[in-house]
Design a protein around this motif. Structure first.
Motif, PDB file in Angstrom:
ATOM      1  N   GLU A 174       0.835  -1.201   0.000  1.00 35.27           N
ATOM      2  CA  GLU A 174       0.000   0.000   0.000  1.00 35.27           C
ATOM      3  C   GLU A 174       0.862   1.241   0.000  1.00 35.27           C
ATOM      4  O   GLU A 174       0.559   2.221  -0.703  1.00 35.27           O
ATOM      5  N   GLU A 175       1.907   1.214   0.683  1.00 33.33           N
ATOM      6  CA  GLU A 175       2.832   2.348   0.695  1.00 33.33           C
ATOM      7  C   GLU A 175       3.477   2.506  -0.680  1.00 33.33           C
ATOM      8  O   GLU A 175       3.682   3.618  -1.166  1.00 33.33           O
ATOM      9  N   LEU A 176       3.786   1.398  -1.225  1.00 31.48           N
ATOM     10  CA  LEU A 176       4.380   1.422  -2.539  1.00 31.48           C
ATOM     11  C   LEU A 176       3.386   1.970  -3.546  1.00 31.48           C
ATOM     12  O   LEU A 176       3.737   2.767  -4.439  1.00 31.48           O
ATOM     13  N   LEU A 177       2.168   1.591  -3.409  1.00 31.97           N
ATOM     14  CA  LEU A 177       1.113   2.068  -4.289  1.00 31.97           C
ATOM     15  C   LEU A 177       0.918   3.568  -4.137  1.00 31.97           C
ATOM     16  O   LEU A 177       0.750   4.283  -5.117  1.00 31.97           O
ATOM     17  N   GLN A 178       0.940   4.018  -2.921  1.00 36.64           N
ATOM     18  CA  GLN A 178       0.782   5.466  -2.675  1.00 36.64           C
ATOM     19  C   GLN A 178       1.980   6.242  -3.231  1.00 36.64           C
ATOM     20  O   GLN A 178       1.832   7.320  -3.784  1.00 36.64           O
ATOM     21  N   GLN A 179       3.120   5.676  -3.105  1.00 38.32           N
ATOM     22  CA  GLN A 179       4.298   6.326  -3.659  1.00 38.32           C
ATOM     23  C   GLN A 179       4.215   6.387  -5.177  1.00 38.32           C
ATOM     24  O   GLN A 179       4.573   7.380  -5.803  1.00 38.32           O
ATOM     25  N   ILE A 180       3.725   5.306  -5.741  1.00 41.37           N
ATOM     26  CA  ILE A 180       3.565   5.279  -7.193  1.00 41.37           C
ATOM     27  C   ILE A 180       2.539   6.308  -7.610  1.00 41.37           C
ATOM     28  O   ILE A 180       2.707   7.035  -8.601  1.00 41.37           O
ATOM     29  N   LEU A 181       1.417   6.400  -6.827  1.00 38.20           N
ATOM     30  CA  LEU A 181       0.372   7.378  -7.130  1.00 38.20           C
ATOM     31  C   LEU A 181       0.918   8.797  -7.005  1.00 38.20           C
ATOM     32  O   LEU A 181       0.619   9.671  -7.835  1.00 38.20           O
ATOM     33  N   ILE A 182       1.697   9.007  -5.966  1.00 33.43           N
ATOM     34  CA  ILE A 182       2.280  10.336  -5.757  1.00 33.43           C
ATOM     35  C   ILE A 182       3.223  10.662  -6.908  1.00 33.43           C
ATOM     36  O   ILE A 182       3.213  11.767  -7.464  1.00 33.43           O
TER      37      ILE A 182
END
Length: 183
Positions: free
Chosen positions: A3-11
């Motif tokens: 999820e953190e990775l996903l948020q980083q990707i989204l950011i």
């Protein structure tokens, strides 16, 4: 972690999208600036053409002024030559008048001598040739006086012509100076 990775990707995607939008805005600004530069370049080219046309007009005007100056200088030379001829004519007239005055004085002296040596009326009646000589001398004296009057009238006319030429000479000289000043 995913999820953190996903948020980083989204950011990062948002940052990329924002960067892309900024690039597009920058590109639009560059295109607008380029259009403005092109319009400015067109205006500069038009101004340059106007300047070149103005320069050609100035060169044509300068050529006309130079041609006018040459004509004025020619006229001035003609006037100066005319003035010299008039002055020479006036000197010739004065010399002629002087000769006539000398001849007139001589004739008056001769007439005075003739009168002094003249015979009486009775003697003259006896000598018709003396009467004729006295008459001819009187006529010659009258002709000399007429010639002297004509010379005086001619001198007055020549003086007027000289004055007129002198005025025209000064006018042309003034025009020449004005043309040189303008040039």
């Amino acid at each position: 972690m995913s999820e953190e990775l996903l948020q980083q990707i989204l950011i990062e995607l948002k940052d990329l999208k924002t960067g892309q939008q900024n690039l597009e805005v920058g590109q639009q600004k560059l295109e607008t600036s380029q259009q403005k530069l092109e319009a400015g370049q067109l205006r500069l080219e038009a101004s340059q053409q106007n300047l070149e046309a103005g320069q050609q007009k100035l060169e044509a005007s300068q050529q006309k002024l130079e041609a006018g100056q040459l004509r004025l200088e020619t006229e001035q030379q003609k006037l100066e030559a005319g003035q010299l001829r008039l002055e020479a004519s006036q000197q010739n007239l004065e010399a002629g008048q002087l000769r006539l005055e000398i001849e007139q004085k001589s004739m008056k002296h001769d007439i005075a001598d003739i009168k002094q040596n003249m015979a009486t009326k009775e003697d003259v009646a006896l000598l018709p040739s003396i009467q004729q000589a006295v008459s001819e001398a009187g006529q010659a004296l009258a002709r000399i006086e007429d010639a002297q009057e004509r010379i005086e009238r001619n001198q007055i006319q020549h003086a007027k012509i000289l004055e007129s030429l002198s005025m025209r000479f000064f006018e042309h000289d003034s025009d020449l100076r004005e043309l040189k000043r303008i040039k």
